[in-house]
Design a protein around this motif. Structure first.
Motif, PDB file in Angstrom:
ATOM      1  N   LEU A  26       0.836  -1.202   0.000  1.00  0.00           N
ATOM      2  CA  LEU A  26       0.000   0.000   0.000  1.00  0.00           C
ATOM      3  C   LEU A  26       0.869   1.249   0.000  1.00  0.00           C
ATOM      4  N   TRP A  27       1.983   1.211   0.719  1.00  0.00           N
ATOM      5  CA  TRP A  27       2.898   2.353   0.731  1.00  0.00           C
ATOM      6  C   TRP A  27       3.426   2.623  -0.683  1.00  0.00           C
ATOM      7  N   GLU A  28       3.784   1.557  -1.397  1.00  0.00           N
ATOM      8  CA  GLU A  28       4.217   1.708  -2.790  1.00  0.00           C
ATOM      9  C   GLU A  28       3.090   2.304  -3.634  1.00  0.00           C
ATOM     10  N   LEU A  29       1.868   1.804  -3.438  1.00  0.00           N
ATOM     11  CA  LEU A  29       0.717   2.256  -4.215  1.00  0.00           C
ATOM     12  C   LEU A  29       0.476   3.755  -4.028  1.00  0.00           C
ATOM     13  N   VAL A  30       0.426   4.218  -2.774  1.00  0.00           N
ATOM     14  CA  VAL A  30       0.091   5.626  -2.524  1.00  0.00           C
ATOM     15  C   VAL A  30       1.237   6.566  -2.849  1.00  0.00           C
ATOM     16  N   ASN A  31       2.408   6.024  -3.138  1.00  0.00           N
ATOM     17  CA  ASN A  31       3.544   6.858  -3.511  1.00  0.00           C
ATOM     18  C   ASN A  31       3.879   6.786  -4.995  1.00  0.00           C
ATOM     19  N   ASN A  32       3.081   6.065  -5.769  1.00  0.00           N
ATOM     20  CA  ASN A  32       3.302   5.994  -7.207  1.00  0.00           C
ATOM     21  C   ASN A  32       2.578   7.176  -7.867  1.00  0.00           C
ATOM     22  N   THR A  39      -6.231   8.029  -9.413  1.00  0.00           N
ATOM     23  CA  THR A  39      -7.242   7.996  -8.350  1.00  0.00           C
ATOM     24  C   THR A  39      -7.621   9.391  -7.871  1.00  0.00           C
ATOM     25  N   GLY A  40      -6.905  10.407  -8.340  1.00  0.00           N
ATOM     26  CA  GLY A  40      -7.217  11.773  -7.939  1.00  0.00           C
ATOM     27  C   GLY A  40      -6.959  12.040  -6.467  1.00  0.00           C
ATOM     28  N   SER A  41      -5.966  11.384  -5.909  1.00  0.00           N
ATOM     29  CA  SER A  41      -5.671  11.492  -4.477  1.00  0.00           C
ATOM     30  C   SER A  41      -4.809  12.722  -4.198  1.00  0.00           C
ATOM     31  N   HIS A  42      -5.370  13.657  -3.450  1.00  0.00           N
ATOM     32  CA  HIS A  42      -4.632  14.860  -3.067  1.00  0.00           C
ATOM     33  C   HIS A  42      -4.007  14.730  -1.680  1.00  0.00           C
ATOM     34  N   TYR A  76       1.937  -8.304  -3.736  1.00  0.00           N
ATOM     35  CA  TYR A  76       0.890  -7.279  -3.663  1.00  0.00           C
ATOM     36  C   TYR A  76       0.967  -6.399  -4.909  1.00  0.00           C
ATOM     37  N   VAL A  77      -0.165  -6.259  -5.603  1.00  0.00           N
ATOM     38  CA  VAL A  77      -0.198  -5.385  -6.777  1.00  0.00           C
ATOM     39  C   VAL A  77      -1.329  -4.361  -6.715  1.00  0.00           C
ATOM     40  N   CYS A  92     -23.553  -0.248  -2.793  1.00  0.00           N
ATOM     41  CA  CYS A  92     -22.255   0.180  -2.269  1.00  0.00           C
ATOM     42  C   CYS A  92     -21.413   0.696  -3.430  1.00  0.00           C
ATOM     43  N   ASN A  93     -20.241   1.167  -3.094  1.00  0.00           N
ATOM     44  CA  ASN A  93     -19.283   1.696  -4.050  1.00  0.00           C
ATOM     45  C   ASN A  93     -18.143   0.691  -4.227  1.00  0.00           C
ATOM     46  N   LEU A  94     -17.545   0.683  -5.401  1.00  0.00           N
ATOM     47  CA  LEU A  94     -16.344  -0.106  -5.659  1.00  0.00           C
ATOM     48  C   LEU A  94     -15.221   0.853  -5.989  1.00  0.00           C
ATOM     49  N   ARG A  95     -14.056   0.578  -5.431  1.00  0.00           N
ATOM     50  CA  ARG A  95     -12.863   1.302  -5.864  1.00  0.00           C
ATOM     51  C   ARG A  95     -11.729   0.307  -5.980  1.00  0.00           C
ATOM     52  N   ILE A  96     -10.832   0.610  -6.889  1.00  0.00           N
ATOM     53  CA  ILE A  96      -9.683  -0.264  -7.135  1.00  0.00           C
ATOM     54  C   ILE A  96      -8.489   0.617  -7.465  1.00  0.00           C
ATOM     55  N   ALA A  97      -7.330   0.186  -7.025  1.00  0.00           N
ATOM     56  CA  ALA A  97      -6.086   0.883  -7.374  1.00  0.00           C
ATOM     57  C   ALA A  97      -4.986  -0.160  -7.497  1.00  0.00           C
ATOM     58  N   LEU A  98      -4.168   0.015  -8.506  1.00  0.00           N
ATOM     59  CA  LEU A  98      -3.010  -0.860  -8.714  1.00  0.00           C
ATOM     60  C   LEU A  98      -1.744  -0.079  -8.394  1.00  0.00           C
TER      61      LEU A  98
END
Length: 183
Positions: A26-32, A39-42, A76-77, A92-98
């Motif tokens: 997850l750390w790799e994911l949020v830092n890519n 994902t539009g993550s600010h 983990y991917v 519900c909502n679905l979200r996915i991130a690679l």
């Protein structure tokens, strides 16, 4: 509705309940940078917060957080999540991130979405699963349509990114449509 946290196996991926063992991924994911853009993550993330987040997801029966791991070597991917449960309306909502380019274009996301949709529609009373995708994320929009999501509308100028405005395309899939696709 999601008290049971399953492990779901496919040909390319295995979906596992997220836990502390997935924090590095997850750390790799949020830092890519590409994943962050798609994902539009600010929001900034910190390592401690990431660890707390993945360590606490199993305590919530109103959501299902699954790590996407390769079937080949269990690496983990990414993650796929069912959240924003509306129990009254069975939706519900679905979200996915690679994690980024090393996971893109390999079918991991497509299979993960199919596995989680099949699980949700066959083991719960959910009727509707929705998502949003930004107008510049053609690859994801293509995958969502391929697995059966239907465009419902657009939230105009929903994301401001690098000084430009982008629309969010709203999509959903209904349980009867999923059942019809399976037969």
């Amino acid at each position: 509705m999601f008290a049971r946290k399953p492990t779901l196996a496919g040909e390319r991926v295995t979906l596992r309940p997220v836990g502390p063992e997935h924090v590095d991924g997850l750390w790799e994911l949020v830092n890519n940078p590409e994943t962050v853009r798609l994902t539009g993550s600010h929001a900034p993330f910190d390592r401690f917060g990431i660890g707390w987040w993945y360590g606490s997801r199993g305590d919530h029966d109103d959501r299902l957080d699954l790590a996407i791991c390769t079937a080949e070597d269990d690496a983990y991917v990414g993650e796929v999540v069912l959240n924003e449960l509306d129990a009254d309306n069975l939706s519900c909502n679905l979200r996915i991130a690679l994690v980024g380019p090393r996971a893109f274009g390999r079918g991991y996301g497509t299979e993960a979405i199919r596995l989680v949709l099949d699980h949700a529609f066959s083991t719960t009373e959910l009727h509707r699963i929705s998502l949003e995708v930004f107008d510049f994320n053609d690859r994801a929009a293509h995958v969502y349509r391929k697995v059966g999501f239907v465009e419902e509308g657009v939230r105009r100028d929903a994301l401001r990114w690098n000084g430009g405005w982008h629309n969010a395309i709203m999509m959903s899939i209904l349980a009867p449509a999923w059942a019809a696709r399976k037969t």
